[in-house]
Motif scaffolding. Structure first.
Motif, short mmCIF file in Angstrom:
data_model
loop_
_atom_site.label_atom_id
_atom_site.label_comp_id
_atom_site.label_asym_id
_atom_site.label_seq_id
_atom_site.Cartn_x
_atom_site.Cartn_y
_atom_site.Cartn_z
N LEU A 9 -8.45 3.57 -11.73
CA LEU A 9 -8.47 4.74 -12.62
C LEU A 9 -8.84 6.01 -11.85
O LEU A 9 -9.25 7.00 -12.45
N ALA A 10 -8.76 5.94 -10.52
CA ALA A 10 -9.31 7.04 -9.72
C ALA A 10 -8.26 8.07 -9.27
O ALA A 10 -8.58 8.97 -8.51
N GLY A 11 -7.02 7.93 -9.75
CA GLY A 11 -5.96 8.88 -9.36
C GLY A 11 -6.16 10.24 -10.01
O GLY A 11 -6.99 10.42 -10.91
N LEU A 12 -5.37 11.21 -9.56
CA LEU A 12 -5.56 12.59 -10.01
C LEU A 12 -4.82 12.92 -11.31
O LEU A 12 -5.15 13.89 -11.99
N GLY A 13 -3.82 12.13 -11.64
CA GLY A 13 -3.09 12.37 -12.89
C GLY A 13 -2.37 13.71 -12.93
O GLY A 13 -2.26 14.34 -13.99
N THR A 14 -1.83 14.14 -11.79
CA THR A 14 -1.25 15.49 -11.70
C THR A 14 -0.02 15.67 -12.61
O THR A 14 0.25 16.77 -13.05
N ARG A 15 0.68 14.57 -12.88
CA ARG A 15 1.89 14.72 -13.70
C ARG A 15 1.55 15.06 -15.15
O ARG A 15 2.42 15.45 -15.92
N LEU A 16 0.28 14.89 -15.52
CA LEU A 16 -0.10 15.23 -16.90
C LEU A 16 -0.87 16.55 -16.97
O LEU A 16 -1.49 16.85 -18.01
N TYR A 102 -16.53 2.85 -7.20
CA TYR A 102 -16.02 4.20 -6.90
C TYR A 102 -15.02 4.26 -5.75
O TYR A 102 -15.20 3.60 -4.73
N GLN A 103 -13.97 5.04 -5.96
CA GLN A 103 -13.04 5.43 -4.89
C GLN A 103 -13.00 6.96 -4.97
O GLN A 103 -12.34 7.52 -5.83
N ASN A 104 -13.72 7.61 -4.08
CA ASN A 104 -13.85 9.07 -4.25
C ASN A 104 -12.70 9.87 -3.65
O ASN A 104 -12.53 11.05 -3.97
N LEU A 107 -6.67 7.61 -2.18
CA LEU A 107 -5.82 7.25 -1.04
C LEU A 107 -4.77 6.20 -1.41
O LEU A 107 -4.20 5.56 -0.53
N GLY A 108 -4.56 6.00 -2.70
CA GLY A 108 -3.51 5.07 -3.14
C GLY A 108 -4.05 3.87 -3.90
O GLY A 108 -5.23 3.54 -3.84
N THR A 109 -3.12 3.22 -4.63
CA THR A 109 -3.52 2.08 -5.48
C THR A 109 -4.07 0.92 -4.63
O THR A 109 -5.01 0.24 -5.04
P1 UTP Z 1 -0.35 6.84 -10.21
O1 UTP Z 1 0.03 7.25 -8.85
O2 UTP Z 1 0.73 6.47 -11.15
O3 UTP Z 1 -1.23 7.92 -10.93
O4 UTP Z 1 -1.37 5.65 -10.10
P2 UTP Z 1 -2.02 9.19 -10.47
O5 UTP Z 1 -2.09 9.31 -9.00
O6 UTP Z 1 -3.30 9.19 -11.22
O7 UTP Z 1 -1.14 10.32 -11.15
P3 UTP Z 1 -0.13 11.39 -10.63
O8 UTP Z 1 0.92 10.67 -9.83
O9 UTP Z 1 -0.93 12.38 -9.83
O10 UTP Z 1 0.39 11.99 -11.89
C1 UTP Z 1 -1.40 4.54 -10.98
C2 UTP Z 1 -2.84 4.20 -11.33
O11 UTP Z 1 -3.59 4.01 -10.14
C3 UTP Z 1 -4.73 4.83 -10.12
C4 UTP Z 1 -4.45 5.97 -11.09
O12 UTP Z 1 -5.65 6.45 -11.67
C5 UTP Z 1 -3.52 5.32 -12.11
O13 UTP Z 1 -4.27 4.73 -13.15
N1 UTP Z 1 -4.97 5.29 -8.74
C6 UTP Z 1 -3.99 5.92 -8.05
C7 UTP Z 1 -6.22 5.10 -8.17
O14 UTP Z 1 -7.14 4.53 -8.79
N2 UTP Z 1 -6.43 5.55 -6.91
C8 UTP Z 1 -5.47 6.17 -6.19
O15 UTP Z 1 -5.74 6.55 -5.03
C9 UTP Z 1 -4.21 6.36 -6.77
#
Ligand code: UTP
Length: 271
Positions: A9-16, A102-104, A107-109
């Protein structure tokens, strides 16, 4: 038995953006319910006993969401409200099974999953990407059944439009095992249309072996400088780890893009 699930859940969610400029996308309401709750429900119904949330300092609101006792207690002391009371009870129950890791740096899934390394106890675990909602079939439950039958790793899959293959992990199969299940021979992260091995995409549900952690540790960043789970899976397949793709029958909703998010709200309200 598959008892643990990892949810990155640590991604940036930029597309939203702008919705995600301050608010984690996983808490955004989908038909009146924070999206993450659908994922937790799916895990519990599939028999999962512990869920590891990979969050970041920036997304601490996700943890806070589960620890707002004062707000609930104050409100419920003044008003008997069965809806809020039931929801509070659900939160109290669910938070007991959630561990926060935590993944601060995003750096990817693959890197996110790696953060849960020392908490995984059994040989296999479930991994769910919370942007991908699947309704009308508990996809995780169906995959756990397949895992038990074949003693293998499993990924959820669906056929996608040939023009959209560059958005997904795309796999090639060597054998059809049943109407819905395929033995995978290779998988590529976001290939271009010309190089795609098929139009069969991997969707955000995985049953992975613990041995994936050593592959993730050894990986160098791939496409867009990130460590992708798909690249580690590819290494395992090359070493003959059995991976099965399960073509799920449920309804797939992509909540990670703005158009997908809006559509998901409408679709769920009709279910
Ligand atoms: P996405 O690449 O689809 O989502 O990752 P994102 O990076 O949050 O969103 P965009 O691309 O900027 O819009 C799929 C899932 O993996 C998590 C994201 O939170 C999302 O739930 N993720 C992604 C991480 O936990 N860490 C990461 O480094 C990347």
């Amino acid at each position: 038995m598959i008892k643990q699930a990892i949810i990155p859940l640590a991604g940036l969610g930029t597309r939203l953006l702008p919705l995600t400029s301050i608010f984690p996308k996983e808490l955004l309401p989908i038909n009146g319910v924070p999206g993450i709750e659908y994922i937790i429900d799916e895990c519990i119904e599939a028999g999962i006993k512990e869920i590891i949330f990979i969050i970041s300092k920036k997304k601490n609101l996700i943890k806070k969401y589960f620890y707002q006792d004062k707000i609930y207690k104050d409100f419920l002391a003044k008003k008997k409200n069965p809806r809020v009371n039931n929801h509070y009870k659900k939160i109290l129950k669910n938070r007991k099974m959630i561990k926060f890791v935590y993944q601060n740096k995003p750096l990817g899934t693959g890197d996110a999953v790696l953060k849960a390394y020392k908490f995984i106890k059994d040989k296999y675990f479930l991994m769910l990407l919370p942007d991908d909602l699947i309704f009308k079939e508990n996809c995780s439950k169906a995959m756990i059944k397949i895992h038990k039958k074949f003693n293998s790793s499993v990924m959820a899959s669906m056929s996608v439009d040939k023009d959209s293959v560059s958005r997904w992990g795309i796999y090639k199969f060597k054998k059809k095992l049943s109407k819905t299940d395929y033995l995978i021979s290779d998988v590529v992260e976001k290939p271009n249309k010309k190089n795609a091995p098929s139009n069969k995409a991997v969707i955000g549900r995985y049953i992975l072996p613990k041995s994936i952690f050593s592959k993730l540790l050894a990986l160098k960043p791939g496409k867009s400088g990130e460590i992708h789970i798909t690249d580690a899976i590819r290494l395992l397949i090359n070493q003959n780890e059995k991976f099965i793709a399960h073509n799920f029958s449920g309804k797939y909703l992509d909540c990670g893009t703005m158009s997908g998010y809006i559509k998901s709200n409408l679709e769920i309200s009709k279910l």
